[in-house]
Design a protein around this motif. Structure first.
Motif, PDB file in Angstrom:
ATOM      1  N   LEU A  68      15.401   7.367  52.183  1.00  0.00           N
ATOM      2  CA  LEU A  68      16.705   7.741  51.664  1.00  0.00           C
ATOM      3  C   LEU A  68      17.811   6.796  52.117  1.00  0.00           C
ATOM      4  N   LEU A  69      17.609   6.161  53.273  1.00  0.00           N
ATOM      5  CA  LEU A  69      18.684   5.354  53.856  1.00  0.00           C
ATOM      6  C   LEU A  69      18.079   4.188  54.613  1.00  0.00           C
ATOM      7  N   VAL A  70      18.657   2.998  54.437  1.00  0.00           N
ATOM      8  CA  VAL A  70      18.227   1.796  55.159  1.00  0.00           C
ATOM      9  C   VAL A  70      19.393   1.299  55.998  1.00  0.00           C
ATOM     10  N   ASP A  71      19.190   1.202  57.299  1.00  0.00           N
ATOM     11  CA  ASP A  71      20.227   0.773  58.233  1.00  0.00           C
ATOM     12  C   ASP A  71      19.778  -0.509  58.916  1.00  0.00           C
ATOM     13  N   VAL A  72      20.505  -0.907  59.935  1.00  0.00           N
ATOM     14  CA  VAL A  72      20.192  -2.087  60.733  1.00  0.00           C
ATOM     15  C   VAL A  72      20.036  -1.642  62.189  1.00  0.00           C
ATOM     16  N   ASP A  73      19.047  -2.190  62.882  1.00  0.00           N
ATOM     17  CA  ASP A  73      18.738  -1.754  64.240  1.00  0.00           C
ATOM     18  C   ASP A  73      19.960  -1.727  65.159  1.00  0.00           C
ATOM     19  N   VAL A  74      20.760  -2.795  65.156  1.00  0.00           N
ATOM     20  CA  VAL A  74      21.873  -2.851  66.110  1.00  0.00           C
ATOM     21  C   VAL A  74      22.905  -1.761  65.853  1.00  0.00           C
ATOM     22  N   PHE A  75      23.078  -1.348  64.596  1.00  0.00           N
ATOM     23  CA  PHE A  75      24.026  -0.281  64.298  1.00  0.00           C
ATOM     24  C   PHE A  75      23.459   1.079  64.686  1.00  0.00           C
ATOM     25  N   ALA A  76      22.153   1.277  64.491  1.00  0.00           N
ATOM     26  CA  ALA A  76      21.514   2.516  64.941  1.00  0.00           C
ATOM     27  C   ALA A  76      21.577   2.613  66.469  1.00  0.00           C
ATOM     28  N   LEU A  77      21.409   1.479  67.147  1.00  0.00           N
ATOM     29  CA  LEU A  77      21.515   1.425  68.602  1.00  0.00           C
ATOM     30  C   LEU A  77      22.912   1.856  69.050  1.00  0.00           C
ATOM     31  N   GLY A 123      10.917  15.410  53.745  1.00  0.00           N
ATOM     32  CA  GLY A 123      10.349  14.247  53.094  1.00  0.00           C
ATOM     33  C   GLY A 123      11.242  13.035  53.107  1.00  0.00           C
ATOM     34  N   ASP A 124      12.534  13.225  53.426  1.00  0.00           N
ATOM     35  CA  ASP A 124      13.482  12.118  53.435  1.00  0.00           C
ATOM     36  C   ASP A 124      13.535  11.466  54.813  1.00  0.00           C
ATOM     37  N   VAL A 125      13.555  10.140  54.845  1.00  0.00           N
ATOM     38  CA  VAL A 125      13.604   9.425  56.120  1.00  0.00           C
ATOM     39  C   VAL A 125      14.631   8.299  56.053  1.00  0.00           C
ATOM     40  N   ALA A 126      15.083   7.894  57.230  1.00  0.00           N
ATOM     41  CA  ALA A 126      15.953   6.730  57.371  1.00  0.00           C
ATOM     42  C   ALA A 126      15.178   5.665  58.135  1.00  0.00           C
ATOM     43  N   ILE A 127      15.342   4.414  57.734  1.00  0.00           N
ATOM     44  CA  ILE A 127      14.656   3.304  58.397  1.00  0.00           C
ATOM     45  C   ILE A 127      15.675   2.228  58.741  1.00  0.00           C
ATOM     46  N   ALA A 128      15.285   1.328  59.625  1.00  0.00           N
ATOM     47  CA  ALA A 128      16.193   0.260  60.041  1.00  0.00           C
ATOM     48  C   ALA A 128      15.473  -1.077  60.048  1.00  0.00           C
ATOM     49  N   LEU A 129      16.237  -2.136  59.786  1.00  0.00           N
ATOM     50  CA  LEU A 129      15.722  -3.498  59.746  1.00  0.00           C
ATOM     51  C   LEU A 129      16.329  -4.322  60.873  1.00  0.00           C
ATOM     52  N   SER A 130      15.659  -5.416  61.207  1.00  0.00           N
ATOM     53  CA  SER A 130      16.204  -6.373  62.172  1.00  0.00           C
ATOM     54  C   SER A 130      15.562  -7.722  61.912  1.00  0.00           C
ATOM     55  N   GLY A 131      15.993  -8.715  62.674  1.00  0.00           N
ATOM     56  CA  GLY A 131      15.366 -10.027  62.563  1.00  0.00           C
ATOM     57  C   GLY A 131      16.093 -10.971  61.631  1.00  0.00           C
ATOM     58  N   HIS A 132      15.401 -12.051  61.271  1.00  0.00           N
ATOM     59  CA  HIS A 132      16.036 -13.132  60.524  1.00  0.00           C
ATOM     60  C   HIS A 132      16.350 -12.782  59.075  1.00  0.00           C
ATOM     61  N   SER A 133      15.787 -11.687  58.585  1.00  0.00           N
ATOM     62  CA  SER A 133      16.067 -11.287  57.200  1.00  0.00           C
ATOM     63  C   SER A 133      17.350 -10.493  57.071  1.00  0.00           C
ATOM     64  N   VAL A 134      18.016 -10.256  58.202  1.00  0.00           N
ATOM     65  CA  VAL A 134      19.274  -9.506  58.211  1.00  0.00           C
ATOM     66  C   VAL A 134      20.377 -10.399  58.774  1.00  0.00           C
ATOM     67  N   ILE A 135      21.472 -10.496  58.046  1.00  0.00           N
ATOM     68  CA  ILE A 135      22.618 -11.292  58.477  1.00  0.00           C
ATOM     69  C   ILE A 135      23.817 -10.364  58.634  1.00  0.00           C
ATOM     70  N   ILE A 136      24.491 -10.453  59.796  1.00  0.00           N
ATOM     71  CA  ILE A 136      25.698  -9.665  60.053  1.00  0.00           C
ATOM     72  C   ILE A 136      26.823 -10.638  60.395  1.00  0.00           C
ATOM     73  N   LYS A 137      27.914 -10.535  59.668  1.00  0.00           N
ATOM     74  CA  LYS A 137      29.051 -11.421  59.898  1.00  0.00           C
ATOM     75  C   LYS A 137      30.356 -10.633  59.835  1.00  0.00           C
ATOM     76  N   LYS A 138      31.279 -10.977  60.725  1.00  0.00           N
ATOM     77  CA  LYS A 138      32.643 -10.476  60.596  1.00  0.00           C
ATOM     78  C   LYS A 138      33.456 -11.576  59.925  1.00  0.00           C
ATOM     79  N   ILE A 139      34.015 -11.267  58.757  1.00  0.00           N
ATOM     80  CA  ILE A 139      34.758 -12.275  57.998  1.00  0.00           C
ATOM     81  C   ILE A 139      36.195 -11.839  57.832  1.00  0.00           C
ATOM     82  N   SER A 140      37.065 -12.795  57.656  1.00  0.00           N
ATOM     83  CA  SER A 140      38.489 -12.540  57.421  1.00  0.00           C
ATOM     84  C   SER A 140      38.835 -13.016  56.023  1.00  0.00           C
ATOM     85  N   ILE A 141      39.384 -12.108  55.212  1.00  0.00           N
ATOM     86  CA  ILE A 141      39.736 -12.435  53.831  1.00  0.00           C
ATOM     87  C   ILE A 141      41.136 -11.907  53.522  1.00  0.00           C
ATOM     88  N   PRO A 142      41.782 -12.427  52.481  1.00  0.00           N
ATOM     89  CA  PRO A 142      43.095 -11.902  52.110  1.00  0.00           C
ATOM     90  C   PRO A 142      43.041 -10.403  51.841  1.00  0.00           C
TER      91      PRO A 142
END
Length: 283
Positions: free
Chosen positions: A93-102, A4-23
């Motif tokens: 049970l789990l929500v991922d992002v398409d590019v990471f599942a890829l 009964g448990d499933v994982a799904i993935a999102l993509s498109g303009h509602s998802v933002i992925i950024k690599k940031i640099s912080i202290p």
């Protein structure tokens, strides 16, 4: 479908992925800092998104800094998807992002060369996911609003056909007496258009990531089977273009015909990548 448990993935303009640099900071402090940092990088109100982050091991944002992968997804988009899953009687049970599942699907099926730049391209119906890796390290992600529907729309418009007829012709099969040769120039034109859109993303990657190159492309998604697309991309980018086999290292239960697996292989990449996930893991 068992379980009964499933994982799904999102993509498109509602998802933002950024690599940031912080202290550099501790894990406890990082959890408090991320929402404040996110406000600088996402075009939505922080209260309207779900945030996730991961410290990038082996990456350095400079002296005294750390690189963090930040992901933000609109809550209403997540709710839309999980509601559909719930209505189907399943537990999201789990929500991922398409590019990471890829990427997960690729890494579980192939050995990565740490020195090689690889572009993973997943061509869906309306969205194309692009993930660029250096070995197994993600260095660029983007979703493009282009996909297989562009072929269907062009064929329907030029030949005055139904969606189903256009879909059959797109796959290289004759339909209702219309020979495949009639759609060859239409498909070639859309192949070129999709190549141009991917080219814009690759050019942006090269301009914003000096010193990194792409030496191989691996394509997936239902539309990756369109006739001559691989050859068109290989000619445009001057690199090998290979299909991604999501079952390359996956043991499949007995009773499934090889031709069935081959037919499914291009369409289940994201699903296989999701199946590799576990609640609480970082990939």
């Amino acid at each position: 479908m068992k379980g009964g448990d499933v994982a799904i993935a999102l993509s498109g303009h509602s998802v933002i992925i950024k690599k940031i640099s912080i202290p550099a900071t501790s894990e406890e402090e990082l959890a408090e800092v991320i929402p404040w940092e996110a406000e600088q990088y996402i075009p939505f109100d922080v209260e309207d998104v779900n945030l996730a982050y991961q410290v990038l091991k082996g990456a350095s944002g400079g002296e005294g800094n750390m690189d963090v992968l930040l992901v933000a997804a609109k809550k209403d988009k997540i709710n839309d998807y999980t509601s559909v899953v719930g209505q189907a009687g399943r537990n999201p049970l789990l929500v991922d992002v398409d590019v990471f599942a890829l990427q997960n699907c690729y890494e579980m099926n192939y050995e990565a060369d740490d020195a090689m730049g690889t572009a993973l391209i997943n061509l869906g119906a309306s969205t194309t996911n692009v993930a660029i890796l250096k070995g197994t390290t993600s260095i660029f992600w983007r979703d493009i609003s282009v996909g297989g529907n562009h072929y269907n729309d062009a064929i329907r418009k030029e030949l005055n056909l139904s969606f189903d007829q256009a879909e059959t012709l797109k796959r290289g099969e004759e339909v209702d007496g219309i020979p495949v040769e009639n759609v060859t120039p239409i498909i070639a034109s859309v192949n070129d258009y999709i190549g141009t859109e991917i080219q814009k993303t690759i050019d942006f990657f090269k301009n914003t990531t000096p010193g990194e190159n792409i030496e191989k492309m691996v394509i997936a998604g239902g539309s990756s089977r369109v006739p001559h697309l691989r050859e068109s991309l290989a000619e445009r980018f001057g690199v090998p273009v290979e299909p991604l086999n999501p079952f390359n290292r996956v043991t499949v239960r007995k009773g499934i015909a090889p031709e069935t697996l081959e037919e499914l292989s291009s369409s289940v990449t994201i699903a296989v990548g999701l199946a590799a996930r576990r609640v609480g893991d970082n990939r």
